[in-house]
Design an enzyme around this catalytic site. Sequence first.
Site, short mmCIF file in Angstrom:
data_model
loop_
_atom_site.label_atom_id
_atom_site.label_comp_id
_atom_site.label_asym_id
_atom_site.label_seq_id
_atom_site.Cartn_x
_atom_site.Cartn_y
_atom_site.Cartn_z
N ILE A 113 42.49 32.56 44.94
CA ILE A 113 42.33 33.70 44.05
C ILE A 113 43.49 34.68 44.24
O ILE A 113 43.82 35.05 45.37
CB ILE A 113 41.01 34.44 44.35
CG1 ILE A 113 39.82 33.47 44.24
CG2 ILE A 113 40.82 35.62 43.41
CD1 ILE A 113 38.53 34.02 44.82
N CYS A 114 44.11 35.07 43.14
CA CYS A 114 45.18 36.06 43.19
C CYS A 114 44.57 37.43 42.87
O CYS A 114 44.28 37.75 41.72
CB CYS A 114 46.26 35.71 42.16
SG CYS A 114 47.67 36.84 42.17
N LEU A 115 44.33 38.22 43.90
CA LEU A 115 43.69 39.52 43.76
C LEU A 115 44.24 40.45 44.84
O LEU A 115 44.23 40.10 46.03
CB LEU A 115 42.17 39.38 43.89
CG LEU A 115 41.32 40.62 43.68
CD1 LEU A 115 41.49 41.17 42.26
CD2 LEU A 115 39.85 40.32 43.95
#
Length: 220
Positions: A113-115
């Site tokens: 996840i890119c967060l």
Amino acid sequence: MIDFARVQKELQECSREKDSSGIRVSPKSDNLARLTGIIPGPLGTPYEGGSFEIDITLPDGYPFEPPKMKFVTKYNVGVIDGAIMTVLKILGLPWKKTAYEEHPNISSQSGAICLDILKDQWSPALTLKTALLSVQALLSAPEPDDPQDAVVAQQYLREYQTFIGTARYWTESFAKASSLGVEEKVQRLVEMGFPDGLVRSTLEAVGGDENLALEKLLSS
């Protein structure tokens, strides 16, 4: 060193508020460093009605270091029958050999996840619940300009309706825990020797995922 007292407190908070938030977090075993999160798909998105499993690993520095999270919910074309493949072709929807949820900020290969709050914007004031709520919010508002999956990001920007159709199809097919068949799942697990009440509570804790429920039952 992980602050396990805080982790226990966070798990209790999530348990108290699971009915209102829909967010669930449970240990994979007696080791509180390995957890499973469940988030519901946000209303008004192609993920609506889905139940998404998140693998959570706590680093030694938690809560001063961010938890490591990745999507577990995925689909495997190897188990899709010919009829579904025919429907995909008719609808003109793309497919991949093995992939995770269709989203610009989620890797279709690893579930990563890119967060920002899972990286440099993490703060000890945040919790597992707020992190999972942020992941849920990301499903509502993708950020294609900072993608984890460049191919899906391009589809989102250039072929938005195809993106919506694909995401909705995979959610309907693989992320929905139907209430139909719950009793069948319970029966199968009870026949393996697990108590009925424990089976039902475990299935509820993991959002109806029979395989994950079996894993938890075996490790308990």
